[in-house]
Motif scaffolding. Structure first.
Motif, mmCIF file in Angstrom:
data_model
loop_
_atom_site.group_PDB
_atom_site.id
_atom_site.type_symbol
_atom_site.label_atom_id
_atom_site.label_comp_id
_atom_site.label_asym_id
_atom_site.label_seq_id
_atom_site.Cartn_x
_atom_site.Cartn_y
_atom_site.Cartn_z
ATOM 1 N N LEU A 123 -0.977 -9.183 -0.064
ATOM 2 C CA LEU A 123 -1.315 -8.348 1.091
ATOM 3 C C LEU A 123 -1.343 -6.861 0.754
ATOM 4 O O LEU A 123 -1.751 -6.048 1.576
ATOM 5 C CB LEU A 123 -0.296 -8.580 2.215
ATOM 6 C CG LEU A 123 -0.152 -10.010 2.730
ATOM 7 C CD1 LEU A 123 0.964 -10.087 3.756
ATOM 8 C CD2 LEU A 123 -1.467 -10.502 3.342
ATOM 9 N N ALA A 124 -0.897 -6.527 -0.454
ATOM 10 C CA ALA A 124 -0.744 -5.124 -0.832
ATOM 11 C C ALA A 124 -1.941 -4.610 -1.623
ATOM 12 O O ALA A 124 -2.685 -5.384 -2.232
ATOM 13 C CB ALA A 124 0.527 -4.946 -1.661
ATOM 14 N N ASP A 125 -2.110 -3.316 -1.621
ATOM 15 C CA ASP A 125 -3.118 -2.631 -2.421
ATOM 16 C C ASP A 125 -2.824 -2.892 -3.903
ATOM 17 O O ASP A 125 -1.729 -2.618 -4.385
ATOM 18 C CB ASP A 125 -3.027 -1.128 -2.111
ATOM 19 C CG ASP A 125 -4.087 -0.293 -2.803
ATOM 20 O OD1 ASP A 125 -4.321 -0.501 -3.999
ATOM 21 O OD2 ASP A 125 -4.654 0.597 -2.147
ATOM 22 N N ARG A 126 -3.774 -3.460 -4.633
ATOM 23 C CA ARG A 126 -3.542 -3.842 -6.031
ATOM 24 C C ARG A 126 -3.107 -2.663 -6.894
ATOM 25 O O ARG A 126 -2.196 -2.775 -7.717
ATOM 26 C CB ARG A 126 -4.795 -4.486 -6.623
ATOM 27 C CG ARG A 126 -5.135 -5.866 -6.081
ATOM 28 C CD ARG A 126 -6.310 -6.463 -6.840
ATOM 29 N NE ARG A 126 -6.643 -7.793 -6.380
ATOM 30 C CZ ARG A 126 -7.507 -8.046 -5.388
ATOM 31 N NH1 ARG A 126 -8.106 -7.040 -4.765
ATOM 32 N NH2 ARG A 126 -7.768 -9.289 -5.028
ATOM 33 N N GLU A 127 -3.773 -1.528 -6.736
ATOM 34 C CA GLU A 127 -3.453 -0.360 -7.551
ATOM 35 C C GLU A 127 -2.058 0.152 -7.229
ATOM 36 O O GLU A 127 -1.297 0.536 -8.126
ATOM 37 C CB GLU A 127 -4.483 0.748 -7.329
ATOM 38 C CG GLU A 127 -4.198 2.052 -8.061
ATOM 39 C CD GLU A 127 -4.157 1.910 -9.578
ATOM 40 O OE1 GLU A 127 -3.697 2.877 -10.233
ATOM 41 O OE2 GLU A 127 -4.580 0.863 -10.102
ATOM 42 N N ALA A 128 -1.690 0.148 -5.959
ATOM 43 C CA ALA A 128 -0.348 0.576 -5.572
ATOM 44 C C ALA A 128 0.708 -0.331 -6.195
ATOM 45 O O ALA A 128 1.725 0.144 -6.708
ATOM 46 C CB ALA A 128 -0.208 0.579 -4.049
ATOM 47 N N ASP A 187 -3.095 -8.422 12.740
ATOM 48 C CA ASP A 187 -4.143 -8.285 11.727
ATOM 49 C C ASP A 187 -3.583 -7.738 10.423
ATOM 50 O O ASP A 187 -3.992 -8.145 9.332
ATOM 51 C CB ASP A 187 -5.258 -7.367 12.242
ATOM 52 C CG ASP A 187 -6.127 -8.036 13.296
ATOM 53 O OD1 ASP A 187 -6.018 -9.266 13.457
ATOM 54 O OD2 ASP A 187 -6.916 -7.315 13.941
ATOM 55 N N TYR A 188 -2.657 -6.803 10.523
ATOM 56 C CA TYR A 188 -2.046 -6.227 9.322
ATOM 57 C C TYR A 188 -1.164 -7.245 8.606
ATOM 58 O O TYR A 188 -1.283 -7.461 7.399
ATOM 59 C CB TYR A 188 -1.217 -4.996 9.696
ATOM 60 C CG TYR A 188 -0.268 -4.564 8.613
ATOM 61 C CD1 TYR A 188 -0.734 -4.016 7.415
ATOM 62 C CD2 TYR A 188 1.118 -4.730 8.760
ATOM 63 C CE1 TYR A 188 0.137 -3.636 6.407
ATOM 64 C CE2 TYR A 188 1.990 -4.355 7.766
ATOM 65 C CZ TYR A 188 1.496 -3.810 6.597
ATOM 66 O OH TYR A 188 2.375 -3.446 5.608
ATOM 67 N N ARG A 189 -0.273 -7.891 9.348
ATOM 68 C CA ARG A 189 0.687 -8.805 8.731
ATOM 69 C C ARG A 189 0.017 -10.043 8.142
ATOM 70 O O ARG A 189 0.497 -10.603 7.169
ATOM 71 C CB ARG A 189 1.742 -9.217 9.764
ATOM 72 C CG ARG A 189 2.660 -8.086 10.181
ATOM 73 C CD ARG A 189 3.544 -8.473 11.359
ATOM 74 N NE ARG A 189 4.405 -7.378 11.778
ATOM 75 C CZ ARG A 189 5.142 -7.395 12.882
ATOM 76 N NH1 ARG A 189 5.114 -8.456 13.695
ATOM 77 N NH2 ARG A 189 5.907 -6.353 13.191
ATOM 78 N N SER A 190 -1.087 -10.457 8.723
ATOM 79 C CA SER A 190 -1.784 -11.647 8.232
ATOM 80 C C SER A 190 -2.729 -11.344 7.079
ATOM 81 O O SER A 190 -3.213 -12.255 6.410
ATOM 82 C CB SER A 190 -2.583 -12.289 9.377
ATOM 83 O OG SER A 190 -3.641 -11.418 9.782
ATOM 84 N N GLY A 191 -3.021 -10.062 6.870
ATOM 85 C CA GLY A 191 -3.970 -9.690 5.829
ATOM 86 C C GLY A 191 -5.408 -9.628 6.308
ATOM 87 O O GLY A 191 -6.308 -9.342 5.513
ATOM 88 N N ARG A 192 -5.640 -9.900 7.600
ATOM 89 C CA ARG A 192 -7.012 -9.868 8.106
ATOM 90 C C ARG A 192 -7.604 -8.456 8.063
ATOM 91 O O ARG A 192 -8.817 -8.295 8.021
ATOM 92 C CB ARG A 192 -7.062 -10.430 9.527
ATOM 93 C CG ARG A 192 -6.917 -11.941 9.605
ATOM 94 C CD ARG A 192 -7.257 -12.473 10.987
ATOM 95 N NE ARG A 192 -6.266 -12.109 11.960
ATOM 96 C CZ ARG A 192 -5.217 -12.871 12.301
ATOM 97 N NH1 ARG A 192 -5.047 -14.041 11.703
ATOM 98 N NH2 ARG A 192 -4.356 -12.470 13.220
ATOM 99 N N LEU A 193 -6.753 -7.454 8.079
ATOM 100 C CA LEU A 193 -7.229 -6.075 7.974
ATOM 101 C C LEU A 193 -7.588 -5.704 6.541
ATOM 102 O O LEU A 193 -8.296 -4.735 6.303
ATOM 103 C CB LEU A 193 -6.158 -5.114 8.502
ATOM 104 C CG LEU A 193 -6.405 -4.489 9.871
ATOM 105 C CD1 LEU A 193 -5.170 -3.774 10.373
ATOM 106 C CD2 LEU A 193 -7.586 -3.563 9.851
ATOM 107 N N GLY A 194 -7.058 -6.472 5.573
ATOM 108 C CA GLY A 194 -7.299 -6.169 4.170
ATOM 109 C C GLY A 194 -6.003 -5.854 3.443
ATOM 110 O O GLY A 194 -4.908 -5.908 4.016
ATOM 111 N N ARG A 195 -6.123 -5.525 2.174
ATOM 112 C CA ARG A 195 -4.951 -5.180 1.349
ATOM 113 C C ARG A 195 -4.516 -3.749 1.651
ATOM 114 O O ARG A 195 -5.254 -2.801 1.385
ATOM 115 C CB ARG A 195 -5.286 -5.322 -0.134
ATOM 116 C CG ARG A 195 -5.417 -6.773 -0.607
ATOM 117 C CD ARG A 195 -5.829 -6.808 -2.076
ATOM 118 N NE ARG A 195 -5.749 -8.140 -2.633
ATOM 119 C CZ ARG A 195 -4.685 -8.634 -3.252
ATOM 120 N NH1 ARG A 195 -3.604 -7.883 -3.400
ATOM 121 N NH2 ARG A 195 -4.693 -9.854 -3.734
#
Length: 296
Positions: free
Chosen positions: A62-67, A267-275
């Motif tokens: 669920l997290a930003d890969r680069e972060a 949406d955030y917790r499920s990942g529907r908003l994106g990473r």
């Protein structure tokens, strides 16, 4: 704003960690990959002292890969390693055993020289509520051994679980620290689901989250809600528009901001908003955020 949060069972859990620490070889410290320092209990470092530690960055899917890549490097030291894991897919899980054996190899070698032969490595699993401790243990064990849930406070007691890879884990209840002096830390934890929603209002959490995403990930707002953050820069206006487009209305045509905030949080917790990562190492290094007790 200071957020007070320290239920009695968490104080008991802290005492139990101190009592069982001498029975383990290393500690698995679970942090939410989206907010590693905000989800890092500053008391844990004082509790485990010089014990070898493997930081597991959970929910890395669920997290930003680069972060996440930057955070893994941020935490690394002689006695600390950081490994991103996705408990659902199993990504990163295979590395836990080899890294653990590397961290305790000196202790095992010393015991072997003394004629002590160990068949299992013992690890304690610690972290804030709802960070994925029980889910990780079930994944490692290949069976449902620890109770899981999508809300904080599911695990209330310690339990030992034997794994098939020569390890034994001690599951512990989630432990938060007594108060959050930095309101952003409390809001990040609330957005992730680590704090029960009774502590902060859903609308306040949703406004914080929407404002952050609009600033750092505006394209995700456009993709998910068909909104342009540049046209409505204020978080409240964005939340109103989300509520209007998602049908979060009260009688009389008034927008229900609480329901709209719930939409954004889901949406955030499920990942529907994106990473989305809610913090980067630079947020702490440049003094944007300040917090005591969180040295790597």
């Amino acid at each position: 704003m200071t957020i007070q949060w320290f239920p009695g069972h968490m104080a008991k859990a802290r005492r139990q960690v101190e009592e069982k620490l001498n029975q383990v070889d290393l500690v698995f410290e679970l942090l939410d990959a989206r907010l590693p320092l905000s989800s890092r209990n500053p008391m844990i470092g004082d509790l485990i002292r010089e014990k070898p530690r493997l930081i597991l960055l959970t929910k890395s899917d669920l997290a930003d890969r680069e972060a996440t890549r930057l955070w893994a490097g941020f935490f690394r030291s002689d006695k600390v390693r950081a490994q991103p894991v996705d408990i659902l897919s199993g990504a990163g899980i295979q590395q836990i055993g080899p890294i653990s054996r590397e961290l305790v190899k000196e202790k095992l070698a010393s015991q072997t020289r003394k004629g002590i032969r160990r068949h299992r490595i013992r690890a304690m699993v610690v972290g804030v509520p709802n960070v994925g401790k029980s889910a990780l243990i079930n994944r490692l064990a290949g069976r449902s051994t620890a109770k899981t849930g999508d809300r904080p406070g599911v695990t209330r007691n310690q339990q030992w679980i034997k794994l098939g890879n020569g390890m034994e884990l001690l599951d512990t209840p989630g432990i938060l620290w007594p108060k959050f002096d930095d309101p952003k830390v409390g809001l990040r934890l609330a957005a992730s689901g680590a704090i029960k929603e009774e502590v902060l209002s859903v609308e306040e959490i949703g406004l914080y989250l929407l404002n952050y995403i609009a600033e750092r990930y505006p394209d995700l707002i456009r993709d998910r809600y068909r909104l342009n953050p540049g046209e409505n820069p204020e978080a409240r206006l964005l939340l109103e528009e989300v509520g209007r487009r998602r049908g979060c209305m009260r009688k009389g045509g008034e927008i229900d901001l609480e329901k709209a905030a719930e939409v954004v949080l889901r949406d955030y917790r499920s990942g529907r908003l994106g990473r989305i990562s809610l913090e980067f190492p630079t947020d702490w290094e440049d003094g944007t955020d300040e917090r005591e007790g969180n040295d790597p």
